[in-house]
Motif scaffolding. Structure first.
Motif, mmCIF file in Angstrom:
data_model
loop_
_atom_site.group_PDB
_atom_site.id
_atom_site.type_symbol
_atom_site.label_atom_id
_atom_site.label_comp_id
_atom_site.label_asym_id
_atom_site.label_seq_id
_atom_site.Cartn_x
_atom_site.Cartn_y
_atom_site.Cartn_z
ATOM 1 N N LEU A 15 50.464 6.595 85.042
ATOM 2 C CA LEU A 15 51.577 6.077 84.244
ATOM 3 C C LEU A 15 51.238 6.092 82.752
ATOM 4 C CD1 LEU A 15 52.837 3.119 86.458
ATOM 5 C CD2 LEU A 15 54.112 5.195 85.862
ATOM 6 N N THR A 19 53.371 8.223 80.167
ATOM 7 C CA THR A 19 54.012 7.525 79.045
ATOM 8 C C THR A 19 53.555 8.097 77.713
ATOM 9 O OG1 THR A 19 54.129 5.526 80.402
ATOM 10 C CG2 THR A 19 54.442 5.248 78.039
ATOM 11 N N TYR A 55 59.468 9.277 84.707
ATOM 12 C CA TYR A 55 59.203 7.957 84.131
ATOM 13 C C TYR A 55 60.232 6.939 84.625
ATOM 14 C CZ TYR A 55 58.367 4.275 80.731
ATOM 15 O OH TYR A 55 58.089 3.067 80.142
ATOM 16 N N ARG A 56 61.493 7.327 84.595
ATOM 17 C CA ARG A 56 62.567 6.445 85.070
ATOM 18 C C ARG A 56 62.351 6.084 86.531
ATOM 19 N NH1 ARG A 56 66.480 7.236 88.242
ATOM 20 N NH2 ARG A 56 66.290 9.479 88.192
ATOM 21 N N GLU A 58 59.519 6.182 88.338
ATOM 22 C CA GLU A 58 58.313 5.372 88.545
ATOM 23 C C GLU A 58 58.472 3.955 88.005
ATOM 24 O OE1 GLU A 58 55.608 5.900 90.378
ATOM 25 O OE2 GLU A 58 56.524 7.778 90.993
ATOM 26 N N SER A 59 59.111 3.813 86.862
ATOM 27 C CA SER A 59 59.298 2.461 86.318
ATOM 28 C C SER A 59 60.218 1.641 87.217
ATOM 29 C CB SER A 59 59.825 2.496 84.885
ATOM 30 O OG SER A 59 61.081 3.122 84.824
ATOM 31 N N THR A 60 61.188 2.281 87.850
ATOM 32 C CA THR A 60 62.061 1.595 88.808
ATOM 33 C C THR A 60 61.258 1.163 90.032
ATOM 34 O OG1 THR A 60 63.978 2.849 88.057
ATOM 35 C CG2 THR A 60 64.141 1.826 90.228
ATOM 36 N N VAL A 62 57.991 0.535 90.196
ATOM 37 C CA VAL A 62 57.061 -0.537 89.832
ATOM 38 C C VAL A 62 57.818 -1.849 89.617
ATOM 39 C CG1 VAL A 62 55.452 -1.334 88.045
ATOM 40 C CG2 VAL A 62 55.296 0.999 88.935
ATOM 41 N N ARG A 63 58.990 -1.764 89.020
ATOM 42 C CA ARG A 63 59.802 -2.965 88.824
ATOM 43 C C ARG A 63 60.198 -3.574 90.165
ATOM 44 N NH1 ARG A 63 63.855 -0.818 85.766
ATOM 45 N NH2 ARG A 63 62.324 -0.284 84.239
ATOM 46 N N THR A 84 53.431 1.643 76.665
ATOM 47 C CA THR A 84 54.858 1.368 76.834
ATOM 48 C C THR A 84 55.477 0.857 75.535
ATOM 49 O OG1 THR A 84 54.498 0.901 79.173
ATOM 50 C CG2 THR A 84 56.542 0.101 78.227
#
Length: 149
Positions: A15, A19, A55-56, A58-60, A62-63, A84
């Motif tokens: 990540l 990033t 990125y979108r 993976e961030s979803t 992880v969230r 970030t």
């Protein structure tokens, strides 16, 4: 597409790399827009789009499941937070650069449209026999705008 991480530390490292690369690409786009060379921004558009989508995604993930990164060492997670923050800053800069380019483009289109309108011949006389400087009336001129640009 998703990251193929073996554990939380591996995921966080990937990540961070993702990033930082995305931040780099967007910064280059910003420089192109700020340098009034938007055509240069297109050079990496395919890679930027692919990485932004990853990125979108993976961030979803992880969230939705913070356990994916919780096992990583605190120092590594801190590096991700810093990456970030840098990414957020370059996104804000990118938004300003895009807005400025949009404003300039709209101003150019408006100026061209006004010039075209000003170049049209004016009506001579008044009444049913009025003509345009001795020539027959011309048809309207259209200007096409691409709203996706």
């Amino acid at each position: 597409m998703a990251l193929a991480a073996d554990n939380a530390a591996d995921r966080v490292e990937q990540l961070i790399i993702l990033t930082e690369r995305l931040t780099e690409l967007i910064a280059v786009e910003c420089q192109a827009f700020e340098g009034r060379r938007p055509q240069d921004a297109a050079a990496n558009i395919e890679e930027t789009g692919r990485l932004a989508n990853l990125y979108r995604h993976e961030s979803t993930r992880v969230r939705a499941d913070p356990r994916l990164v919780q096992g990583a060492p605190p120092a590594q997670r801190q590096r991700l937070i810093q990456a970030t923050k840098a990414f957020d800053a370059v996104l804000a800069r990118h938004g300003r650069a895009i807005e400025a380019a949009k404003t300039v483009t709209e101003g150019l289109v408006r100026a061209i449209a006004e010039e075209v309108a000003g170049q049209r011949q004016q009506v001579s006389g008044y009444g049913p026999g009025a003509t345009l400087s001795g020539q027959p009336a011309s048809t309207a001129t259209a200007i096409t705008l691409n709203r996706r640009a």
